[in-house]
Design a protein around this motif. Sequence first.
Motif, short mmCIF file in Angstrom:
data_model
loop_
_atom_site.label_atom_id
_atom_site.label_comp_id
_atom_site.label_asym_id
_atom_site.label_seq_id
_atom_site.Cartn_x
_atom_site.Cartn_y
_atom_site.Cartn_z
N HIS A 34 -22.04 29.75 -45.10
CA HIS A 34 -23.22 30.49 -44.66
C HIS A 34 -24.24 30.54 -45.81
O HIS A 34 -24.26 31.50 -46.58
CB HIS A 34 -22.86 31.92 -44.25
CG HIS A 34 -21.73 31.98 -43.27
ND1 HIS A 34 -21.87 31.61 -41.96
CD2 HIS A 34 -20.43 32.36 -43.43
CE1 HIS A 34 -20.71 31.77 -41.34
NE2 HIS A 34 -19.82 32.22 -42.21
N PRO A 35 -25.08 29.54 -45.94
CA PRO A 35 -26.02 29.54 -47.07
C PRO A 35 -27.05 30.66 -46.97
O PRO A 35 -27.60 31.06 -47.98
CB PRO A 35 -26.69 28.17 -46.99
CG PRO A 35 -26.38 27.63 -45.65
CD PRO A 35 -25.16 28.32 -45.15
N PHE A 36 -27.28 31.18 -45.77
CA PHE A 36 -28.22 32.30 -45.65
C PHE A 36 -27.74 33.51 -46.43
O PHE A 36 -28.53 34.21 -47.05
CB PHE A 36 -28.41 32.67 -44.18
CG PHE A 36 -29.28 33.87 -43.99
CD1 PHE A 36 -30.65 33.76 -44.12
CD2 PHE A 36 -28.74 35.11 -43.70
CE1 PHE A 36 -31.46 34.86 -43.97
CE2 PHE A 36 -29.55 36.21 -43.54
CZ PHE A 36 -30.91 36.09 -43.67
N VAL A 37 -26.43 33.76 -46.41
CA VAL A 37 -25.88 34.92 -47.12
C VAL A 37 -26.07 34.77 -48.62
O VAL A 37 -26.35 35.73 -49.32
CB VAL A 37 -24.38 35.09 -46.76
CG1 VAL A 37 -23.74 36.17 -47.61
CG2 VAL A 37 -24.22 35.41 -45.29
N ARG A 38 -25.97 33.56 -49.10
CA ARG A 38 -26.05 33.33 -50.54
C ARG A 38 -27.49 33.22 -51.03
O ARG A 38 -27.80 33.69 -52.13
CB ARG A 38 -25.29 32.06 -50.89
CG ARG A 38 -25.16 31.86 -52.38
CD ARG A 38 -24.18 30.78 -52.68
NE ARG A 38 -23.99 30.65 -54.11
CZ ARG A 38 -23.20 29.77 -54.66
NH1 ARG A 38 -22.52 28.95 -53.89
NH2 ARG A 38 -23.08 29.69 -55.95
N TYR A 39 -28.36 32.59 -50.25
CA TYR A 39 -29.71 32.34 -50.72
C TYR A 39 -30.78 33.12 -49.95
O TYR A 39 -31.68 33.70 -50.55
CB TYR A 39 -30.03 30.84 -50.61
CG TYR A 39 -29.10 29.99 -51.42
CD1 TYR A 39 -29.15 30.00 -52.80
CD2 TYR A 39 -28.16 29.19 -50.79
CE1 TYR A 39 -28.29 29.23 -53.56
CE2 TYR A 39 -27.29 28.40 -51.54
CZ TYR A 39 -27.36 28.43 -52.92
OH TYR A 39 -26.51 27.66 -53.65
N GLY A 40 -30.69 33.13 -48.64
CA GLY A 40 -31.75 33.72 -47.84
C GLY A 40 -31.79 35.23 -47.90
O GLY A 40 -32.85 35.84 -48.04
N LEU A 41 -30.65 35.87 -47.77
CA LEU A 41 -30.59 37.32 -47.76
C LEU A 41 -31.09 37.94 -49.07
O LEU A 41 -31.91 38.86 -49.04
CB LEU A 41 -29.16 37.78 -47.43
CG LEU A 41 -28.98 39.23 -47.07
CD1 LEU A 41 -29.75 39.56 -45.81
CD2 LEU A 41 -27.51 39.53 -46.85
N PRO A 42 -30.67 37.43 -50.23
CA PRO A 42 -31.23 38.00 -51.46
C PRO A 42 -32.74 37.79 -51.59
O PRO A 42 -33.46 38.66 -52.05
CB PRO A 42 -30.49 37.26 -52.58
CG PRO A 42 -29.25 36.78 -51.96
CD PRO A 42 -29.57 36.52 -50.53
N MET A 43 -33.22 36.63 -51.14
CA MET A 43 -34.65 36.35 -51.25
C MET A 43 -35.46 37.27 -50.34
O MET A 43 -36.48 37.83 -50.76
CB MET A 43 -34.91 34.88 -50.88
CG MET A 43 -36.35 34.49 -51.02
SD MET A 43 -36.85 34.67 -52.70
CE MET A 43 -37.74 33.18 -52.91
N ILE A 44 -35.01 37.45 -49.12
CA ILE A 44 -35.73 38.32 -48.19
C ILE A 44 -35.68 39.76 -48.66
O ILE A 44 -36.67 40.48 -48.63
CB ILE A 44 -35.16 38.16 -46.76
CG1 ILE A 44 -35.53 36.79 -46.22
CG2 ILE A 44 -35.67 39.26 -45.85
CD1 ILE A 44 -34.89 36.46 -44.90
N SER A 45 -34.52 40.21 -49.13
CA SER A 45 -34.41 41.59 -49.59
C SER A 45 -35.27 41.82 -50.83
O SER A 45 -35.91 42.87 -50.96
CB SER A 45 -32.96 41.96 -49.86
OG SER A 45 -32.43 41.14 -50.88
#
Length: 128
Positions: A34-45
Amino acid sequence: MTTIETGPKTQKPSPPSTPKQPSSSSFKRWGRRHPFVRYGLPMISLTVFGALGLSQLLQGSKDIAKVKDDQEWEIIETRKALSRTGPVDAYKPKNTSIEDELKAMQGKVDINSYEYKKIPKLNEGKSS
């Protein structure tokens, strides 16, 4: 002769049950699965919390500036004894009309006598 025991079997004593903690390799797999958990979620937060933080800082500076302006206005008001229309015995503008301004401008500028002047081009001065 051999004897066969038919009674209850004894089991090995098990260690006290502790919750099984996931190994670090399972966390590493999250990034692959799940690359969103590793990259997307921190960036959006980071973006959302950064915007909220900046808005709080800006609002605080606006509040401070408003208080400062109010204090300065009170000082000016007490020093100059302002009335509703402005300072007492202050500048009183002349009543001017557009026609008067036009006549004054026509007196300064003569539109019948003029001379042609050549405007140099940008590249003309460099090529010589």
